[in-house]
Scaffold this motif. Structure first.
Motif, PDB file in Angstrom:
ATOM      1  N   LYS A 244      11.104  -9.772  16.239  1.00  0.00           N
ATOM      2  CA  LYS A 244      10.164  -8.727  16.668  1.00  0.00           C
ATOM      3  C   LYS A 244      10.702  -7.342  16.320  1.00  0.00           C
ATOM      4  N   ARG A 245      11.999  -7.171  16.429  1.00  0.00           N
ATOM      5  CA  ARG A 245      12.619  -5.890  16.063  1.00  0.00           C
ATOM      6  C   ARG A 245      12.435  -5.621  14.569  1.00  0.00           C
ATOM      7  N   PHE A 246      12.610  -6.665  13.743  1.00  0.00           N
ATOM      8  CA  PHE A 246      12.375  -6.513  12.305  1.00  0.00           C
ATOM      9  C   PHE A 246      10.914  -6.151  12.027  1.00  0.00           C
ATOM     10  N   GLU A 247      10.004  -6.807  12.743  1.00  0.00           N
ATOM     11  CA  GLU A 247       8.574  -6.504  12.584  1.00  0.00           C
ATOM     12  C   GLU A 247       8.285  -5.052  12.950  1.00  0.00           C
ATOM     13  N   PHE A 248       8.905  -4.593  14.033  1.00  0.00           N
ATOM     14  CA  PHE A 248       8.726  -3.191  14.437  1.00  0.00           C
ATOM     15  C   PHE A 248       9.226  -2.253  13.351  1.00  0.00           C
ATOM     16  N   LYS A 249      10.425  -2.504  12.859  1.00  0.00           N
ATOM     17  CA  LYS A 249      10.992  -1.623  11.833  1.00  0.00           C
ATOM     18  C   LYS A 249      10.138  -1.623  10.574  1.00  0.00           C
ATOM     19  N   GLN A 250       9.620  -2.781  10.185  1.00  0.00           N
ATOM     20  CA  GLN A 250       8.770  -2.852   9.000  1.00  0.00           C
ATOM     21  C   GLN A 250       7.467  -2.089   9.228  1.00  0.00           C
ATOM     22  N   ALA A 251       6.859  -2.295  10.391  1.00  0.00           N
ATOM     23  CA  ALA A 251       5.618  -1.592  10.714  1.00  0.00           C
ATOM     24  C   ALA A 251       5.863  -0.085  10.782  1.00  0.00           C
ATOM     25  N   ASP A 252       7.005   0.313  11.332  1.00  0.00           N
ATOM     26  CA  ASP A 252       7.347   1.729  11.419  1.00  0.00           C
ATOM     27  C   ASP A 252       7.545   2.322  10.023  1.00  0.00           C
ATOM     28  N   LEU A 253       8.211   1.595   9.154  1.00  0.00           N
ATOM     29  CA  LEU A 253       8.422   2.061   7.783  1.00  0.00           C
ATOM     30  C   LEU A 253       7.088   2.190   7.040  1.00  0.00           C
ATOM     31  N   THR A 254       6.221   1.214   7.213  1.00  0.00           N
ATOM     32  CA  THR A 254       4.894   1.269   6.584  1.00  0.00           C
ATOM     33  C   THR A 254       4.121   2.482   7.088  1.00  0.00           C
ATOM     34  N   LEU A 255       4.192   2.711   8.393  1.00  0.00           N
ATOM     35  CA  LEU A 255       3.533   3.875   8.988  1.00  0.00           C
ATOM     36  C   LEU A 255       4.084   5.169   8.391  1.00  0.00           C
TER      37      LEU A 255
END
Length: 151
Positions: free
Chosen positions: A96-107
């Motif tokens: 979930k932390r990886f998903e957050f970081k990926q979503a944050d980077l995309t944002l």
């Protein structure tokens, strides 16, 4: 009589929740206004740049906050009881932390495209440098107000 008590309890609960929500909105608006004034001065934004950039920045902050709420609620619980979690549960927290970081980077990438349309690249680079400081300042202010609610 019971109906009146229940109705009064409901009204007081609603008033309390509304009051808390309004306080949170005032705090967020206050922090954004403070950040705006810092950004205007430090980035030397023109009036046209301010009117184009600041609403984007506000939406960026809102979207980052939503992303954090969406991806990280379970992580806060996991930090408190990490020793009690199984390896599988810890793996889920990490994923979930990886998903957050990926979503944050995309944002961030999406907003970068928007930001560079409204302010020059030098100001944008300076903004990214400043954003780290603004975020750290907000975080430290938030921790201080949590520890001392009278502030």
């Amino acid at each position: 009589m019971n109906t009146i008590k229940i109705a009064l309890l409901g009204i007081f609960t609603l008033i309390g929740v509304t009051g808390m929500s309004q306080k949170q909105n005032r705090d967020i608006n206050h922090r954004l206004a403070k950040a705006d004034s810092i950004l205007i001065v430090k980035l030397e934004l023109t009036d046209a740049e301010q009117s184009a950039f600041l609403p984007l920045y506000h939406q960026f902050v809102k979207d980052k906050k939503e992303n954090r709420k969406k991806h990280l609620p379970s992580e806060r619980k996991a930090k408190k009881r990490m020793d009690e979690l199984s390896d599988q549960e810890l793996e889920e927290v990490i994923q979930k932390r990886f998903e957050f970081k990926q979503a944050d980077l995309t944002l961030q990438k999406n907003y970068h495209e928007k930001f560079k349309k409204v302010i020059p690249m030098k100001k944008l680079a300076k903004f990214y440098h400043m954003e780290k400081r603004l975020f750290k300042r907000k975080k430290s202010e938030h921790k201080r107000t949590d520890k001392n609610p009278n502030r």
